[in-house]
Structure formats: structure tokens, C-alpha cells
Design a protein around this motif. Structure first.
Motif, short mmCIF file in Angstrom:
data_model
loop_
_atom_site.label_atom_id
_atom_site.label_comp_id
_atom_site.label_asym_id
_atom_site.label_seq_id
_atom_site.Cartn_x
_atom_site.Cartn_y
_atom_site.Cartn_z
N GLU A 67 -1.98 35.88 -7.70
CA GLU A 67 -2.66 36.49 -6.40
C GLU A 67 -2.70 35.31 -5.43
O GLU A 67 -2.42 35.60 -4.10
N SER A 68 -3.19 33.88 -5.77
CA SER A 68 -3.13 32.95 -4.84
C SER A 68 -1.94 32.79 -4.22
O SER A 68 -1.95 32.27 -3.10
N GLY A 69 -0.74 32.82 -4.90
CA GLY A 69 0.49 32.42 -4.43
C GLY A 69 1.01 33.58 -3.37
O GLY A 69 1.46 33.09 -2.23
N PRO A 112 -6.56 41.48 -19.40
CA PRO A 112 -7.99 40.96 -19.47
C PRO A 112 -8.03 39.25 -19.15
O PRO A 112 -7.05 38.77 -20.22
N ASN A 113 -8.57 38.54 -18.22
CA ASN A 113 -8.62 37.23 -18.17
C ASN A 113 -7.12 36.81 -17.90
O ASN A 113 -7.18 35.35 -17.91
N ARG A 114 -6.23 37.46 -17.46
CA ARG A 114 -4.95 36.75 -17.09
C ARG A 114 -4.39 37.45 -15.88
O ARG A 114 -3.64 36.78 -15.23
#
Length: 231
Positions: free
Chosen positions: A42-44, A73-75
Motif C-alpha cells: 500500500e505504501s509503495g 491477516p496482519n500481512r
């Protein structure tokens, strides 16, 4: 840390952000720039597009509904791994929907649909000669969508659109459905001939055979790929 030398995506205007992001990520997946198992960072992606992470995250959720990505989950979100079982169930659904759509199309009158259907077949012939399998797959899907669109029942189009990208992903991963690229265009001919003849029974049978043949070929390829892959 990312080692990409240039952005994967170009920056966007603000209007229609989420749908723009959905389309861009979809294109990256269907064109093979994002492969099954790849993580959607998401950030990239947000950085490449000059956006916050929120519209990217929302786009990922929409892509999950379309069957192109899965969340862990969490990834985060990952491009979906295509299996023979998933492809088989997908084509089973397509047979149910599209056979109902083509029968309805013949019942309401196929004349408005015929020029567009013939144009898609002509396009498939042209693209076969141009050796452009991805564009040929897109023309194939456009042919089938037109049947749903002209059936007069908008729900058929809604469901078709929900599964079209997943179908294209499966076809893109195997590269080509037939050894002879002209076969993709030719297999649509009996369908349009029956539609033009106003024969709903023949059109349904031709479409069921056409999609059923693709179903067997694609699922067999994915089963073989699984058998040949390392444990």
C-alpha cells in the motif's frame, strides 16, 4: 526495502481516485507486471501515485471482491494464486449465467447485438494475425459481455463484470488457450450463427459447448502446472 528504479504507476488526479486505482492495479495484474503471490504494498503504490494509503486500501478491498487479490491477516493484500479448482468453479458459474443470458437475448430480439458481436469476432481474427494474445482475450471477454448486456437483464452484466477480471487472469497466466490463435475467433462462430437464426436452443447449446471446452482446457493446464511444480 524496494529496489525498483522507477515507479510502477504514474500519478493521478483526485477525481474518481479509488476506481482509478482499481483499474491501474487490475491492468498491472492482467498484464503480468504484478504476478500471483505478489504483495500489494500500500505504501509503495500510494507513493507512486502521490496518494494517501486510504484509497489504495479501499481499491484493494474492491479487487478482493472481484477475485483478483486476497487479504491475509496482519500481512495485507496479495495477488491471488489461481488454482484449477477456482477456475473450474468460475467457468461453471459462467455457463449458468451466460446460457441464461443468450436464451434471453434471442427471446428479446438479437438484432441490436449482432453488429457488436460480429465486430468482436472480426477483432479476434485480426489480433490472432497480430500475435497479441492479451488483446485477443480482451476481445473474447467483450463478446461474452455483449451477450449479457443485450439480454435485457442488467443483473447478468453485474455478475459478469464481477468475474471477468478473474477469468482474464487465468487466461493470461497460461498465455494462450489454443495452439492456433485463430481458433479463439472460430469457436465463437457457432454461437453467433445460432443467435442470428433466432434459435435459442442452439445458441444455448453452442455457448455451453464453447465455454465448457475452455473450462476443460484451462483447468487441465492448471492441474498439470500444479503436478509439475515442486512440492
Amino acid at each position: 526495502m524496494s529496489t525498483r528504479s522507477k515507479p510502477l504507476f504514474e500519478r493521478l488526479d483526485r477525481a474518481g481516485l479509488v476506481q482509478h486505482v482499481v483499474r491501474l492495479i487490475t491492468d498491472a495484474i492482467l498484464q503480468g507486471r504484478l504476478r500471483p503471490g505478489d504483495r500489494l504494498t500500500e505504501s509503495g503504490i500510494a507513493r507512486d501515485l502521490g496518494l494517501s494509503r486510504a484509497p489504495v486500501r479501499e481499491a484493494a478491498r474492491l479487487l478482493e471482491n472481484r477475485g483478483l487479490v486476497v487479504s491475509q491477516p496482519n500481512r495485507g493484500f496479495f495477488v491471488r494464486e489461481v488454482t484449477a479448482e477456482a477456475i473450474d468453479s468460475l467457468y461453471e458459474l459462467r455457463i449458468c449465467i451466460e446460457c441464461a443470458a443468450v436464451a434471453r437475448l434471442v427471446a428479446v430480439g438479437p438484432e441490436p447485438a449482432l453488429p457488436g458481436l460480429r465486430a468482436r469476432i472480426d477483432e479476434m481474427h485480426r489480433l490472432a494475425e497480430a500475435e497479441d494474445p492479451l488483446a485477443q482475450i480482451e476481445a473474447d471477454m467483450a463478446f461474452h459481455r455483449l451477450i449479457c448486456e443485450h439480454s435485457g437483464n442488467p443483473r447478468f452484466v453485474t455478475v459478469f463484470d464481477q468475474i471477468a477480471d478473474e477469468t482474464q487472469l487465468g487466461l493470461m497466466l497460461i498465455g494462450r488457450l489454443y495452439d492456433d490463435p485463430l481458433r479463439m475467433a472460430e469457436t465463437h462462430e457457432p454461437v453467433i450463427a445460432a443467435i442470428a437464426a433466432h434459435d435459442a436452443e442452439a445458441a444455448t447449446a453452442a455457448l455451453e459447448y464453447h465455454i465448457g471446452t475452455a473450462r476443460r482446457i484451462v483447468t487441465d493446464i492448471f492441474r498439470k502446472l500444479k503436478e509439475d511444480s515442486p512440492a
